[in-house]
Design a protein around this motif. Structure first.
Motif, PDB file in Angstrom:
ATOM      1  N   ASP A   1       0.836  -1.208   0.000  1.00 33.51           N
ATOM      2  CA  ASP A   1       0.000   0.000   0.000  1.00 33.51           C
ATOM      3  C   ASP A   1       0.867   1.253   0.000  1.00 33.51           C
ATOM      4  O   ASP A   1       0.604   2.218   0.715  1.00 33.51           O
ATOM      5  N   SER A   2       1.946   1.218  -0.816  1.00 32.56           N
ATOM      6  CA  SER A   2       2.876   2.339  -0.970  1.00 32.56           C
ATOM      7  C   SER A   2       3.665   2.628   0.307  1.00 32.56           C
ATOM      8  O   SER A   2       4.294   3.661   0.422  1.00 32.56           O
ATOM      9  N   ILE A   3       3.607   1.716   1.291  1.00 34.42           N
ATOM     10  CA  ILE A   3       4.360   1.888   2.532  1.00 34.42           C
ATOM     11  C   ILE A   3       5.488   0.851   2.557  1.00 34.42           C
ATOM     12  O   ILE A   3       5.221  -0.349   2.509  1.00 34.42           O
ATOM     13  N   PRO A   4       6.759   1.282   2.597  1.00 38.97           N
ATOM     14  CA  PRO A   4       7.863   0.312   2.641  1.00 38.97           C
ATOM     15  C   PRO A   4       7.933  -0.379   4.005  1.00 38.97           C
ATOM     16  O   PRO A   4       7.895   0.273   5.039  1.00 38.97           O
ATOM     17  N   ILE A   5       7.993  -1.707   3.999  1.00 37.46           N
ATOM     18  CA  ILE A   5       8.073  -2.496   5.229  1.00 37.46           C
ATOM     19  C   ILE A   5       9.241  -3.470   5.070  1.00 37.46           C
ATOM     20  O   ILE A   5       9.383  -4.120   4.033  1.00 37.46           O
ATOM     21  N   ASN A   6      10.070  -3.595   6.105  1.00 39.36           N
ATOM     22  CA  ASN A   6      11.214  -4.500   6.071  1.00 39.36           C
ATOM     23  C   ASN A   6      10.850  -5.846   6.686  1.00 39.36           C
ATOM     24  O   ASN A   6      10.200  -5.917   7.735  1.00 39.36           O
ATOM     25  N   PHE A   7      11.286  -6.941   6.029  1.00 39.14           N
ATOM     26  CA  PHE A   7      11.082  -8.289   6.525  1.00 39.14           C
ATOM     27  C   PHE A   7      12.443  -8.964   6.682  1.00 39.14           C
ATOM     28  O   PHE A   7      13.303  -8.870   5.798  1.00 39.14           O
ATOM     29  N   PHE A   8      12.654  -9.643   7.814  1.00 35.20           N
ATOM     30  CA  PHE A   8      13.916 -10.315   8.070  1.00 35.20           C
ATOM     31  C   PHE A   8      14.038 -11.548   7.167  1.00 35.20           C
ATOM     32  O   PHE A   8      13.082 -12.321   7.026  1.00 35.20           O
ATOM     33  N   VAL A   9      15.224 -11.748   6.575  1.00 36.00           N
ATOM     34  CA  VAL A   9      15.463 -12.843   5.631  1.00 36.00           C
ATOM     35  C   VAL A   9      16.249 -13.947   6.314  1.00 36.00           C
ATOM     36  O   VAL A   9      17.334 -13.709   6.859  1.00 36.00           O
TER      37      VAL A   9
END
Length: 606
Positions: free
Chosen positions: A76-84
């Protein structure tokens, strides 16, 4: 002549291959975050190490402050970080995880089965619905997400197609539907597997080769790059031809290569700017991020009823103001109001919400930083020897900007936004003294065709609250309540003094706005600091518009659109009816606690 052509061709190949080797070094595989972390190579690129052309669009990863590898997705145009956790280049899949071991929270952050360029695997072919319940319940056909709840609320998930017969759902609120129900939602799991279909690099990886962009490709086409290819034979042939021509070609190639290097540096500079600029879209931050942004809460800007504000820095070029919210409101109403309201607002006269933090019970809001503080600093300067005084032209510009901001809230959004706390403290000024409305903790949303709103509490700050918010005898609560607050702010700007004096020894003084009305009605000059006739006309205009806005009955007040027209028009404004005729000649009784307040009221039916 043929020798010259062959020499030119071979030399070009050699130098081009040298350039290719340099590019390959820039894009070489990296484990920059930590030694046992996943290897990063095409189609992924590591932001801190690799230029843009080393990775496919949407495959950017970065290192967190704890040296973990994080994949940045835009939802939704919001950058979110996910752990890899790891990346399988052969099967074209990536495993992401939640460091707090809450698998369900990870799925709910993803929210959609498809997050370009990735797809969520293992979905049931039906939808699910999430409910927020006020207490721990035994609900039939529902699965409780234990790691998302606490002692005050619980989150449940149920198949959307199921009929709800359990009366226990009465205490629950529907949150939203999930398009596709994850299989592992009902099982214990530690990570989520995402797959990508483009670019198709799995075949290259299976053969032991590496994937890369095709040369001079503008459509993101890829090709396999064989490992260990030698060009020594080509180099040996590069000596054929004229030495003079060779030197000329070398000079030409060097010039082209230098220009290409400069272009890459310019591109990196642009990318850095765009990364900084992207911060102006609301982003979700962890509490660790907030501490880093504020340098461990080093620079305190101020403190209010709902939290403390600190100065922060996203980069060397972008400063922010971070409000750490108090935990006194455990239901998070003010936090939800701010994020849901300000996340949809884009207007020059409304403060931009840069991001937010909801890390357990730790909540914070990150705004753009405005260096000239609040309007209250300049209004109160009348009692401080005009230390921060503004000229009347600037005051008019500020007034017009505030009016346009409120008009946008009332008419410019998909839903009408009622602020309910318009006051000088909540108007911030940028470096050009452009006003920006802030603090939407008490805001309320309603549809544009809805003229009245339901309220169970009085919202606002004493001295700026419209009379109908206190007593239904004056009418129903509507967007005209903001108009009243704006009028009180205007009169305060004109006189440089508060409209309500909370000290009891001044309880018999004449109400200040009424004093202004009496002066104008009698044709007297306003007894305030005026340098010339132009200033006097501006002050009189602001006073008359303010008096129109504070009419006791909401129907007698102008809309904010009409207010903007009055401020932009000439100086021949009609005096409004006396709004104090029915209130006596003395000021209202205000001997009650000042500041933001909420008083229980009857519910107004919509």
């Amino acid at each position: 002549m043929a020798k010259y052509c062959i020499g030119l061709l071979l030399l070009t190949i050699v130098v081009a291959d040298i350039g290719l080797g340099a590019a390959q070094n820039e894009c070489s595989e990296s484990r920059y975050c930590r030694e046992n972390g996943p290897p990063i190579r095409f189609p992924f690129r590591l932001k801190q190490r690799h230029p843009d052309y080393c990775g496919y669009p949407g495959f950017s990863v970065s290192c967190t402050s704890s040296n973990d590898t994080a994949l940045e997705l835009s939802i939704d145009s919001i950058p979110i970080n996910f752990f890899v956790r790891n990346i399988d280049y052969k099967s074209q899949s990536i495993h992401i995880y939640d460091p707090n071991h809450c698998y369900e929270k990870l799925l709910l952050n993803i929210f959609y089965p498809s997050i370009p360029p990735f797809q969520l695997t293992n979905l049931y072919p039906y939808n699910c619905t999430l409910f927020n319940c006020s207490s721990l319940l035994e609900l039939r056909y529902a699965f409780r997400i234990s790691c998302l709840g606490d002692s005050k609320y619980q989150i449940y998930i149920i198949e959307s197609a199921d009929d709800i017969y359990d009366r226990s759902y009465v205490s629950c609120t529907k949150m939203y539907d999930l398009p596709g129900c994850p299989v592992k939602m009902y099982n214990q799991a530690n990570d989520v597997q995402l797959k990508w279909s483009k670019p198709k690099c799995g075949a290259c990886e299976t053969k032991g080769d590496r994937c890369k962009f095709k040369n001079n490709n503008t459509r993101h086409e890829t090709a396999c790059l064989r490992k260990g290819v030698s060009i020594k034979a080509v180099v040996a042939g590069g000596t054929v031809g004229s030495s003079v021509l060779t030197l000329a070609i070398i000079a030409l190639i060097y010039h082209v290569y230098s220009k290409d290097k400069k272009d890459r540096e310019n591109q990196l500079r642009i990318e850095k700017f765009l990364e900084d600029y992207r911060a102006f879209k609301p982003s979700r931050y962890s509490y660790a991020d907030i501490k880093k942004i504020t340098d461990q809460f080093k620079d305190k800007l101020g403190e209010g009823a709902y939290g403390t504000v600190f100065k922060g820095k996203l980069s060397n070029d972008i400063l922010v103001a971070v409000k750490i919210l108090n935990n006194s409101k455990e239901n998070g109403e003010e936090f939800v109001n701010e994020v849901s309201t300000m996340g949809r607002i884009h207007h020059v006269n409304v403060v931009r919400l840069v991001g937010y933090c909801a890390d357990g019970f730790r909540r914070a809001l990150v705004y753009e930083f405005l260096p000239n503080d609040s309007l209250q600093k300049y209004i109160a300067s009348a009692d401080q020897g005009k230390k921060y005084s503004l000229n009347w032209e600037t005051m008019l510009d500020i007034t017009l900007g505030i009016a346009k901001g409120i008009e946008y809230l009332h008419q410019g959004c998909d839903q009408r936004i009622l602020h309910f706390d318009i006051k000088p403290h909540n108007v911030l000024l940028d470096h050009n003294f452009t006003p920006k409305i802030s603090d939407f903790g008490l805001a309320k949303l309603c549809s544009k065709d809805q003229s009245l709103v339901s309220m169970t509490t009085a919202r606002g700050t004493l001295g700026y609250i419209a009379p109908e918010v206190f007593s239904r005898n004056f009418g129903k609560v509507s967007y005209k309540s903001d108009v009243y607050s704006f009028g009180m702010l205007l009169l305060e700007m004109v006189g440089g003094r508060k409209n309500v004096d909370e000290t009891t020894e001044n309880a018999d003084q004449v109400y200040y706005p009424e004093w202004i009305y009496n002066l104008l009605e009698d044709g007297d000059d306003l007894r305030i600091h005026i340098d010339d006739k132009g200033d006097a006309r501006i002050a009189k205009k602001l006073a008359i518009v303010g008096l129109w806005c504070i009419q006791w009955h909401p129907g007698d007040r102008p809309s904010m659109k009409a207010v903007v027209q009055m401020l932009e028009g000439g100086n021949k404004l009609t005096m409004p009816p006396n709004p104090f005729a029915s209130t006596g000649t003395k000021r209202m009784n205000v001997n009650m606690p000042a500041g933001n307040m909420k008083q229980d009221l009857e519910i107004i039916p919509e």
